[in-house]
Scaffold this active site. Structure first.
Site, PDB file in Angstrom:
ATOM      1  N   PHE A   1     -10.739  -0.497  -3.910  1.00  0.00           N
ATOM      2  CA  PHE A   1      -9.102  -0.778  -3.656  1.00  0.00           C
ATOM      3  C   PHE A   1      -8.195   0.398  -3.915  1.00  0.00           C
ATOM      4  O   PHE A   1      -7.432   0.721  -2.881  1.00  0.00           O
ATOM      5  CB  PHE A   1      -8.509  -1.712  -4.647  1.00  0.00           C
ATOM      6  N   MET A   2      -8.650   1.288  -4.501  1.00  0.00           N
ATOM      7  CA  MET A   2      -8.123   2.634  -4.928  1.00  0.00           C
ATOM      8  C   MET A   2      -9.192   3.708  -4.164  1.00  0.00           C
ATOM      9  O   MET A   2     -10.013   4.178  -4.729  1.00  0.00           O
ATOM     10  CB  MET A   2      -7.972   3.149  -6.307  1.00  0.00           C
TER      11      MET A   2
ATOM     12  N   GLY B   1      -5.795   8.175  -2.280  1.00  0.00           N
ATOM     13  CA  GLY B   1      -4.532   8.007  -2.952  1.00  0.00           C
ATOM     14  C   GLY B   1      -4.081   9.729  -2.722  1.00  0.00           C
ATOM     15  O   GLY B   1      -3.436  10.491  -3.460  1.00  0.00           O
TER      16      GLY B   1
ATOM     17  N   HIS C   1       6.747  -7.539  -2.213  1.00  0.00           N
ATOM     18  CA  HIS C   1       6.381  -6.623  -0.800  1.00  0.00           C
ATOM     19  C   HIS C   1       7.743  -7.127  -0.289  1.00  0.00           C
ATOM     20  O   HIS C   1       7.839  -6.506   1.088  1.00  0.00           O
ATOM     21  CB  HIS C   1       5.221  -6.846  -0.559  1.00  0.00           C
TER      22      HIS C   1
ATOM     23  N   THR D   1       0.647  -0.252  -7.255  1.00  0.00           N
ATOM     24  CA  THR D   1      -0.248  -0.205  -8.478  1.00  0.00           C
ATOM     25  C   THR D   1      -0.006   0.794  -9.326  1.00  0.00           C
ATOM     26  O   THR D   1       0.150   0.863 -10.655  1.00  0.00           O
ATOM     27  CB  THR D   1      -1.656  -0.418  -8.275  1.00  0.00           C
ATOM     28  N   TRP D   2       0.385   2.138  -8.824  1.00  0.00           N
ATOM     29  CA  TRP D   2       0.697   3.133  -9.489  1.00  0.00           C
ATOM     30  C   TRP D   2       2.071   3.149 -10.304  1.00  0.00           C
ATOM     31  O   TRP D   2       2.050   3.316 -11.484  1.00  0.00           O
ATOM     32  CB  TRP D   2       0.743   4.166  -8.389  1.00  0.00           C
TER      33      TRP D   2
ATOM     34  N   LYS E   1       0.705  -1.190   0.047  1.00  0.00           N
ATOM     35  CA  LYS E   1      -0.069  -0.005   0.191  1.00  0.00           C
ATOM     36  C   LYS E   1       0.888   1.367   0.097  1.00  0.00           C
ATOM     37  O   LYS E   1       0.613   2.365   0.520  1.00  0.00           O
ATOM     38  CB  LYS E   1      -0.974  -0.209   1.207  1.00  0.00           C
TER      39      LYS E   1
ATOM     40  N   GLY F   1       1.821   2.499  -2.954  1.00  0.00           N
ATOM     41  CA  GLY F   1       1.868   3.199  -4.409  1.00  0.00           C
ATOM     42  C   GLY F   1       2.303   1.966  -5.467  1.00  0.00           C
ATOM     43  O   GLY F   1       2.896   2.431  -6.466  1.00  0.00           O
TER      44      GLY F   1
ATOM     45  N   ARG G   1       6.626   5.232   1.136  1.00  0.00           N
ATOM     46  CA  ARG G   1       5.500   6.337   1.465  1.00  0.00           C
ATOM     47  C   ARG G   1       5.621   6.424   3.079  1.00  0.00           C
ATOM     48  O   ARG G   1       5.895   5.624   3.855  1.00  0.00           O
ATOM     49  CB  ARG G   1       4.036   5.437   1.204  1.00  0.00           C
TER      50      ARG G   1
ATOM     51  N   SER H   1      -3.597   3.436   4.740  1.00  0.00           N
ATOM     52  CA  SER H   1      -4.144   2.615   3.513  1.00  0.00           C
ATOM     53  C   SER H   1      -3.836   0.982   3.826  1.00  0.00           C
ATOM     54  O   SER H   1      -4.713   0.152   3.411  1.00  0.00           O
ATOM     55  CB  SER H   1      -3.050   2.879   2.452  1.00  0.00           C
TER      56      SER H   1
ATOM     57  N   PHE I   1      -4.481   9.499 -10.233  1.00  0.00           N
ATOM     58  CA  PHE I   1      -5.216   8.656  -9.385  1.00  0.00           C
ATOM     59  C   PHE I   1      -6.583   8.576 -10.115  1.00  0.00           C
ATOM     60  O   PHE I   1      -7.371   7.426  -9.834  1.00  0.00           O
ATOM     61  CB  PHE I   1      -5.289   9.366  -7.872  1.00  0.00           C
TER      62      PHE I   1
END
Length: 308
Positions: A268-269, A272, A121, A60-61, A56, A58, A143, A151, A242
């Protein structure tokens, strides 16, 4: 792989939540611990690109950004499959009763032709040795602890693969103690920060990406040896905001069945943003977290912004 009969309508309430099992002192979801030998023996290839984050932060970003860079900003090519199929999550194993529903990330990765983009991860000390032996490029995103914690807490609420989060106060305590899946946030961000001086690792910050996405995408493209003309850079920025990602079914995990990720509870998002922690932390909790961060990151040059 097709879902089994009736599985697509399976009620998330009937899925047994994962337990944590320690591997080399790091708590991992039991399904990962059970397959640890095959994960540790994973054979990286020299042209593999590994994307690594604490959960969590970032993930997927940055995956979508990298895919867009690698495919010359062609959104159609990036819509070829959901994120988890385009960039297999090597430490993703479904628990035994569900293992036939989706292939493991490891199986997806091994079946993929080169060049591969992979996700993990894992903390630095648990990375399969072949990644170091092959000198693979790695992109790490960190983050700030407060927003990351918020998150992660909400993700536990919707992911049936994760342990029960308990209430906010309990989760906060477990997070600070490192008693959550993939272990201590402090060890994770610090371990990768130290590793970047010895390996080809690009270390990015979520807050920097929120502040100036074009600047950070440019850093990624340079790291990957790709030249991005301004129009193409702007195209990638627009595609990976986002708002855009949240409505993109190939990036928002809406293709996963609800018995794995129950987005009827929360998307899920979710937000952001930087600073959402203020909605969750009490003043005392915030001050305590600040003290723990200062203590745990002392002696490193690692600094985080908790607001922009």
């Amino acid at each position: 792989m097709e879902l089994g009969v009736g599985l697509e309508t399976l009620d998330p309430k009937f899925i047994k939540r994962s337990l944590l099992v320690e591997v080399e002192g790091v708590p991992l979801i039991s399904a990962i611990a059970e397959e640890w030998g095959s994960l540790w023996d994973f054979k990286a290839r020299p042209d593999d690109l590994l994307i690594c984050t604490y959960p969590k932060a970032g993930t997927t970003w940055i995956q979508e950004i990298v895919d867009m860079i690698q495919h010359g900003g062609d959104a159609q090519k990036c819509a070829r499959a959901p994120t988890h199929k385009r960039m297999p999550f090597i430490d993703m194993f479904l628990p035994k009763p569900l293992e036939h529903v989706l292939p493991s990330g490891l199986e997806e990765a091994e079946a993929m032709s080169s060049p591969r983009m992979l996700k993990t991860h894992l903390p630095v000390q648990l990375i399969p040795p072949s990644f170091w032996e092959q000198n693979c490029k790695i992109i790490y995103v960190a983050r700030n602890a407060k927003d990351n914690l918020v998150s992660y807490f909400h993700f536990h609420r919707i992911s049936t693969m994760m342990p029960e989060p308990g209430n906010w106060d309990q989760f906060l305590e477990n997070f600070i103690a490192g008693k959550v899946a993939w272990g201590s946030w402090f060890d994770h961000v610090r371990g990768w920060w130290e590793a970047k001086d010895r390996h080809p690792i690009l270390y990015l910050f979520y807050e920097d990406m929120k502040e100036d996405l074009a600047r950070e995408i440019h850093k990624v493209s340079q790291f990957l040896g790709v030249t991005l003309p301004d129009p193409l850079l702007n195209q990638i920025v627009q595609h990976t905001t986002f708002e855009s990602m949240k409505t993109n079914p190939m990036a928002n995990y809406s293709t996963l069945p609800s018995f794995i990720l129950d987005q009827s509870i929360l998307p899920f998002m979710r937000k952001g943003t930087v600073g959402d922690w203020k909605v969750h932390f009490t003043v005392a909790q915030s001050e305590h977290m600040d003290k723990v961060c200062a203590r745990e990151l002392e002696g490193t040059s690692l600094t985080f912004r908790t607001q922009l």
